[in-house]
Enzyme design. Structure first.
Site, mmCIF file in Angstrom:
data_model
loop_
_atom_site.group_PDB
_atom_site.id
_atom_site.type_symbol
_atom_site.label_atom_id
_atom_site.label_comp_id
_atom_site.label_asym_id
_atom_site.label_seq_id
_atom_site.Cartn_x
_atom_site.Cartn_y
_atom_site.Cartn_z
ATOM 1 N N HIS A 172 12.440 -14.299 -15.559
ATOM 2 C CA HIS A 172 11.232 -14.960 -15.428
ATOM 3 C C HIS A 172 10.796 -15.144 -13.862
ATOM 4 C CE1 HIS A 172 12.712 -16.524 -19.551
ATOM 5 N NE2 HIS A 172 13.776 -16.531 -18.925
ATOM 6 N N SER A 293 -6.484 -4.080 7.408
ATOM 7 C CA SER A 293 -7.554 -4.734 7.144
ATOM 8 C C SER A 293 -8.781 -4.521 8.276
ATOM 9 C CB SER A 293 -7.243 -6.210 6.763
ATOM 10 O OG SER A 293 -8.371 -6.988 6.697
ATOM 11 N N LYS A 299 -2.785 -7.647 8.704
ATOM 12 C CA LYS A 299 -2.404 -7.057 7.235
ATOM 13 C C LYS A 299 -2.006 -5.834 7.184
ATOM 14 C CE LYS A 299 -3.826 -8.813 3.536
ATOM 15 N NZ LYS A 299 -4.825 -9.404 3.206
ATOM 16 N N GLU A 306 -0.537 -0.085 -5.279
ATOM 17 C CA GLU A 306 -1.180 -0.893 -5.962
ATOM 18 C C GLU A 306 -2.079 -0.159 -6.658
ATOM 19 O OE1 GLU A 306 -3.600 -4.287 -3.721
ATOM 20 O OE2 GLU A 306 -2.703 -3.158 -2.171
#
Ligand code: ARG
Length: 478
Positions: A172, A293, A299, A306
């Site tokens: 979970h 970024s 970043k 992704e």
């Protein structure tokens, strides 16, 4: 020779494409018909397999006395020249010629004349395209198999390196029990090995040769289907001519295997994304697979992971698309089936790219083992070890032990401490059977070391599995 061939009007001899159907049609196709009908824009990717299939067919025709040896030699020479033109970018793919089969045949006939017009004896584009596409998909399977093995090897190498490093295992997405990072990585090796098995099964099933089924009914020429099947590396000729030209389940098999594999890659990619967040901080992805970024200088975005996660949707979509395309098609061939290719091509390109990127990402990631180990102890992940210890050492019933451990967790929560930070007197106040022996199981390293059951997370088990996979991968590479 057929009447049409005698007239010299059959076959794709005329560059306008008007002559394709042997004078049966008064005019060429409407521009929109050409647009909806032509597949050359994408099926040109079948060129090598189309030529290979035609060469096998020509050799067989000559061996069976259906064409002369001189015709065969002219055809083979011409096809070699066509292959060369394509390889050097000199071949002009013509949309009037509809598809790769007619483009190759037309150019062959331009080059060698009459013998080129004999090549299509005893076959049809229906068995031709089924053969070409099977050959293409079979190659795609072989490429995926090799890439799968490469990714598995990268995971096994990292699992070996981190066989005894501890991380939190989750259910979970809540910290559940400590596990070793090596064990977690080997979980993906198991999944990918099943993908490898599925692809191998798919390959075995698809390895029957449609060539010789002709349009759908077979042919009256004395062809030798064993010869073409074995020259093209097929196990045997497809047994039923209607089946040979009308099913595309080999492509579905490939897409299904590819989809499951893509879903596995997506889950791995998702974990890499999660692990490389500031909040987790377990893993640092190599600069090669991340981006910065334009406005936030701190970043480091895990774009490649992704995208692997994102691209899985495309691959699964192509499976769905082909399933729906085939559903409800009457036997045998229908033009709907021309829609089988683009999705498979894109699925193969996408899967191969994702497998290759994943292997390099895994090989180049940096792991923060200290941070992982610290996180492994958060969330009272050794509560089960406390309960198990009471059962194993003190003979408690598991349900009672579970209650004791739950009370210990509540107390630690109140103290804002870990389980192992509770005092012995505090623990004994919960259950007087507890003694200092319990502290041996409350640390995360002891916890994982104790889980030695078959398939368990203990470092000794992980090392055994690493050795097993090394052996299996060596066998598969052979
Ligand atoms: N381009 C066609 C395809 O991809 C080849 C087969 C055409 N056959 C036919 N009878 N029109 O399916």
């Amino acid at each position: 020779m057929s009447d049409e061939a005698k007239k010299g009007s059959n076959g794709p001899g005329d560059a306008s494409g008007r002559d394709l159907w042997g004078g049966h049609f008064a005019r060429g196709p409407a521009p929109l018909m050409q647009q909806i009908n032509a597949s050359i824009g994408f099926d040109k990717r079948l060129h090598a397999h189309d030529i290979e299939g035609s060469m096998a067919h020509a050799r067989m025709l000559a061996a069976q006395g259906i064409v002369t040896g001189a015709d065969r030699d002219a055809i083979l020479g011409g096809l070699r020249q066509v292959a060369e033109e394509i390889a050097h970018g000199r071949f002009v793919f013509k949309v009037e010629m509809e598809d790769i089969h007619l483009n190759v045949e037309a150019r062959l006939t331009e080059l060698i004349g009459e013998p080129g017009r004999r090549l299509h004896t005893g076959r049809s584009r229906n068995d031709q395209v089924a053969t070409d596409f099977r050959l293409w998909v079979r190659d795609a399977v072989d490429r995926s198999l090799a890439l799968l093995r490469r990714l598995m090897a990268a995971l096994v190498a990292q699992a070996d390196r981190y066989a005894s490093d501890v991380m939190p295992g989750f259910t979970h997405l809540q910290a559940a029990q400590p596990v070793t990072f090596g064990h977690h990585l080997l979980c993906y090796v198991e999944m990918l090995a099943r993908d490898h098995g599925r692809m191998t099964d798919a390959r075995r099933r698809m390895n029957e040769c449609p060539l010789g089924a002709a349009a759908l009914a077979g042919t009256s020429f004395p062809i030798d289907r064993q010869a073409t099947a074995s020259e093209l590396g097929f196990e045997r000729p497809a047994a039923n001519s209607i089946d040979a030209v009308s099913d595309r389940d080999f492509a579905l098999d490939y897409l299904a295997s590819a989809s499951i594999c893509a879903v596995h890659l997506s889950r791995l990619a998702e974990e890499l994304v999660l692990w490389s967040t500031q909040q987790f901080g377990f893993v640092r992805m190599s600069e090669d697979f991340t981006s910065g970024s334009s406005i936030m200088p701190q970043k480091r975005n895990p774009d490649a992971a992704e995208l692997i996660r994102g691209k899985s949707g495309r691959i699964c979509g192509h499976l769905q698309a082909l399933l729906v395309t085939l559903k409800g098609l009457p036997l045998a061939y229908s033009k709907d089936m021309q829609e089988d290719k683009e999705g498979v091509f894109d699925a193969a390109d996408t899967l191969e790219l994702c497998l290759a990127a994943c292997a390099e990402m895994v090989a180049s990631m940096k792991v923060d083992t200290a941070r992982m180990e610290e996180a492994a102890g958060h969330g009272f992940t050794t509560a089960t070890d406390l309960a198990d210890w009471l059962v194993r050492v003190k003979g408690a019933a598991f349900r009672d032990a579970h209650g004791v451990a739950a009370r210990a967790v509540r107390l630690a929560e109140e103290r804002a401490s870990g389980l192992e930070d509770l005092g012995l007197d505090e623990l004994r106040a919960i259950d007087p059977r507890i003694d200092e022996g319990v502290f041996e199981v409350l640390g995360v390293r002891n916890s994982v070391a104790s889980r030695t059951s078959e398939g368990g997370t203990a470092p000794v088990r992980v090392r055994e599995q690493v050795a097993r996979w090394r052996g299996l991968l060596e066998e598969l590479d052979r």
